[in-house]
Design a protein around this motif. Structure first.
Motif, PDB file in Angstrom:
ATOM      1  N   GLY A  38       0.871  -1.085   0.085  1.00  0.00           N
ATOM      2  CA  GLY A  38       0.068   0.130  -0.117  1.00  0.00           C
ATOM      3  C   GLY A  38       0.915   1.492  -0.053  1.00  0.00           C
ATOM      4  O   GLY A  38       0.223   2.315  -0.389  1.00  0.00           O
ATOM      5  N   ASN A  39       2.117   1.180   0.516  1.00  0.00           N
ATOM      6  CA  ASN A  39       3.106   2.207   0.274  1.00  0.00           C
ATOM      7  C   ASN A  39       3.262   2.716  -1.079  1.00  0.00           C
ATOM      8  O   ASN A  39       3.147   1.712  -2.000  1.00  0.00           O
ATOM      9  CB  ASN A  39       4.293   2.068   1.112  1.00  0.00           C
ATOM     10  N   ARG A  40       3.441   3.847  -1.291  1.00  0.00           N
ATOM     11  CA  ARG A  40       3.511   4.519  -2.570  1.00  0.00           C
ATOM     12  C   ARG A  40       4.926   4.749  -3.121  1.00  0.00           C
ATOM     13  O   ARG A  40       5.830   5.442  -2.241  1.00  0.00           O
ATOM     14  CB  ARG A  40       2.707   5.711  -2.791  1.00  0.00           C
ATOM     15  N   VAL A  41       5.434   4.320  -4.037  1.00  0.00           N
ATOM     16  CA  VAL A  41       6.807   4.690  -4.469  1.00  0.00           C
ATOM     17  C   VAL A  41       6.893   5.431  -5.741  1.00  0.00           C
ATOM     18  O   VAL A  41       6.356   4.954  -6.967  1.00  0.00           O
ATOM     19  CB  VAL A  41       7.769   3.281  -4.606  1.00  0.00           C
ATOM     20  N   LEU A  42       7.508   6.600  -5.729  1.00  0.00           N
ATOM     21  CA  LEU A  42       7.579   7.384  -7.183  1.00  0.00           C
ATOM     22  C   LEU A  42       8.720   6.701  -7.975  1.00  0.00           C
ATOM     23  O   LEU A  42      10.066   6.599  -7.332  1.00  0.00           O
ATOM     24  CB  LEU A  42       7.852   8.714  -6.442  1.00  0.00           C
ATOM     25  N   LEU A  43       8.374   6.498  -9.214  1.00  0.00           N
ATOM     26  CA  LEU A  43       9.511   6.178 -10.066  1.00  0.00           C
ATOM     27  C   LEU A  43       9.649   7.247 -11.164  1.00  0.00           C
ATOM     28  O   LEU A  43       8.875   7.905 -11.723  1.00  0.00           O
ATOM     29  CB  LEU A  43       9.013   4.992 -10.853  1.00  0.00           C
ATOM     30  N   ARG A  44      11.154   7.336 -11.273  1.00  0.00           N
ATOM     31  CA  ARG A  44      11.471   8.565 -12.270  1.00  0.00           C
ATOM     32  C   ARG A  44      12.717   8.123 -13.160  1.00  0.00           C
ATOM     33  O   ARG A  44      13.701   8.020 -12.297  1.00  0.00           O
ATOM     34  CB  ARG A  44      11.932   9.656 -11.455  1.00  0.00           C
TER      35      ARG A  44
END
Ligand code: 3SK
Length: 506
Positions: free
Chosen positions: A61-67
């Motif tokens: 459920g934790n959110r991880v930003l991908l860039r």
């Protein structure tokens, strides 16, 4: 009717099950300098899931930003995040600090996985966000942490309707929305558009230009090939010559790109030298009939024109095989429904223009956004496009019915560019519209009222353009600026944008 089990992790299906079915050594990712097998990618994705959960304490459920640009580590990161049961927040690599900050505030990411070459803007926008970099560069390195892990990781037992992906969309106002997609949605796109329209074989090599931060790219370059045991040729930011050379060198068979890139491929004069290509998909903006015809003349290929949306993840109306009417977008993809509505929300008769509404297995849900009520009604996504449906069920694009400008496949919200211009001390008023352009379809054009005493000359134009390029993603800058004494307004002070649109057309 698509049926998926209640417990479903789309990364497990697309990656772990692919390894079981096709073997460790099957080729999955190709770059100009590397080749990754399904086994290698699974190990890296599992190691990333280990780093996230064991070292960083992330939980499902934790959110991880991908860039980052399109390359194997971005794909490994996407799979690793989802295997861990976390939510991948995909972003366009061109975003600047303030834009990333807005997205972070909306999506409340816990961590970022970012290509080292792209950390500066991320750091400037959200200095407090913990970050692991990958690729060449300095900083805490994801790859080094992965090297210390076993690569054994059982995918989190997520539910089919747990969120796997938050895909941002710029919206018409410049205030981004994040669209939520479930694990089953990710598979559903492959099991509709890809299965029925592309009909991929196992030895297919997919390629294209859209960033994985745009769901057009994520589907075409990751989800679809992996669903069918195929390979994906990833290119970081190819110009037309590089794209053509890479297709020829690696024998790519399926191409995903926007109409502007098809025009650019034609301009290289090498379109006829691409014998490996079997299918070409165009979306992101309207494909002019002349481009379709010229591409067909030079290659013998019939471009599959389609319309999709970040809201529904991928393409929901498209051409298929010989079921192509050049100039039309095509018919509804099996699994979806589409209608054309009048201003009161009632279907209009065939042949009359109205607002396109779509409904399908991928649904449309905005994260914490009151605009959900406006754009989603009774499960139908009310799009921003005006269409006509003919008696045979083909949909014909007419126009955007909002302020969104689609330029070379990029969605650019006019108000966001206006805001960026207004931040310049020399700008008193600004209004932005789309202007027709031979190469990009449409370009961003700004009408600007300058502070008294400032000359509206070429140097001012350049200064404002540079200013905007530094404030927001550079592709949004106004390619044309006209300096005016005042903007046209109604007696109530409302901007008459349609007058500016007319002016931009002349
Ligand atoms: O713009 C489109 O047509 C599109 C196509 C596929 C996926 C996403 C989008 C926005």
């Amino acid at each position: 009717e698509l049926a998926y089990p209640d417990r479903l992790n789309c990364a497990e299906v697309l990656l772990d099950q692919a390894v079981e079915r096709w073997g460790e050594d099957r080729l999955c990712l190709i770059t100009p300098g590397e080749r990754w097998t399904y086994g290698q990618l699974r190990r890296r994705a599992s190691q990333i899931a280990q780093v996230l959960t064991e070292d960083r304490g992330l939980v499902p459920g934790n959110r991880v930003l991908l860039r980052g640009p399109n390359n194997p580590w971005l794909v490994a990161a996407w799979f690793g995040v989802i295997k861990a049961g976390c939510v991948a927040v995909t972003t366009m690599p061109l975003l600047r600090g303030t834009e990333i900050r807005t997205l972070h505030e909306l999506t409340r990411t816990s961590l970022a996985l970012c290509d080292h070459r792209f950390v500066d803007d991320l750091h400037a926008g959200v200095p407090e966000l913990p970050l692991l970099g990958y690729g060449s560069g300095d900083g805490e390195d994801l790859i080094r942490l992965c090297d210390g892990k076993s690569g054994e990781f059982t995918a989190a037992g997520t539910a089919a309707d747990d969120v796997a992906l938050l895909a941002p969309t710029s919206g018409t106002t410049g205030r981004p929305k994040a669209t939520m997609h479930f694990h089953r949605d990710v598979l559903a796109n492959a099991d509709t558009f890809a299965r029925y329209v592309l009909k991929p074989a196992e030895d297919e090599v997919f390629t294209g230009t859209p960033p994985l931060g745009f769901t057009f790219g994520l589907g075409g370059l990751v989800v679809f090939p992996f669903r069918f045991g195929a390979a994906s040729l990833l290119l970081e930011k190819p110009g037309p010559d590089e794209l053509v050379a890479a297709i020829a060198e690696h024998g790519a068979t399926v191409l995903f790109t926007a109409p502007t890139a098809y025009k650019a491929i034609l301009a290289t004069g090498k379109a006829s030298a691409l014998p490996s290509l079997r299918r070409c998909v165009s979306a992101g903006e309207h494909l002019p009939a002349e481009v379709w015809a010229e591409f067909h003349r030079q290659t013998g290929l019939k471009i599959i024109n389609g319309i999709g949306g970040t809201e529904l993840l991928h393409i929901f109306i498209s051409a298929a095989d010989d079921d192509i009417r050049p100039g039309s977008t095509g018919r509804v993809v099996p699994g979806f429904e589409a209608v054309v509505l009048d201003d009161d929300g009632s279907p209009v008769p065939d042949g009359q223009p109205g607002r396109l509404a779509v409904c399908g297995p991928t649904g449309c849900r905005y994260l914490a956004d009151p605009r959900q009520q406006v754009y989603v009604q009774d499960g139908w996504n009310i799009t921003g496009d005006t269409y006509v449906r003919d008696a045979d069920g083909y949909f014909w694009y007419q126009a955007r019915n909002d302020d969104m400008i689609i330029s070379a496949g990029y969605n650019i919200a006019g108000p966001e560019v206006e805001e960026a211009l207004l931040a310049h001390p020399d700008v008193v008023e600004a209004a932005v519209v789309g202007a027709p352009d031979e190469h990009r379809g449409t370009i961003v054009m700004a009408f600007v009222v300058l502070r008294p005493g400032v000359d509206g000359d070429e140097r001012t134009t350049e200064r404002l353009q540079t200013f905007v390029k530094h404030a927001i993603a550079p592709y949004k800058y106004p390619r044309e600026i006209e300096f005016v004494a005042e903007l046209p307004r109604t007696v109530n002070g409302k901007l008459q944008r349609y007058l500016l649109r007319e002016r931009a057309r002349t």
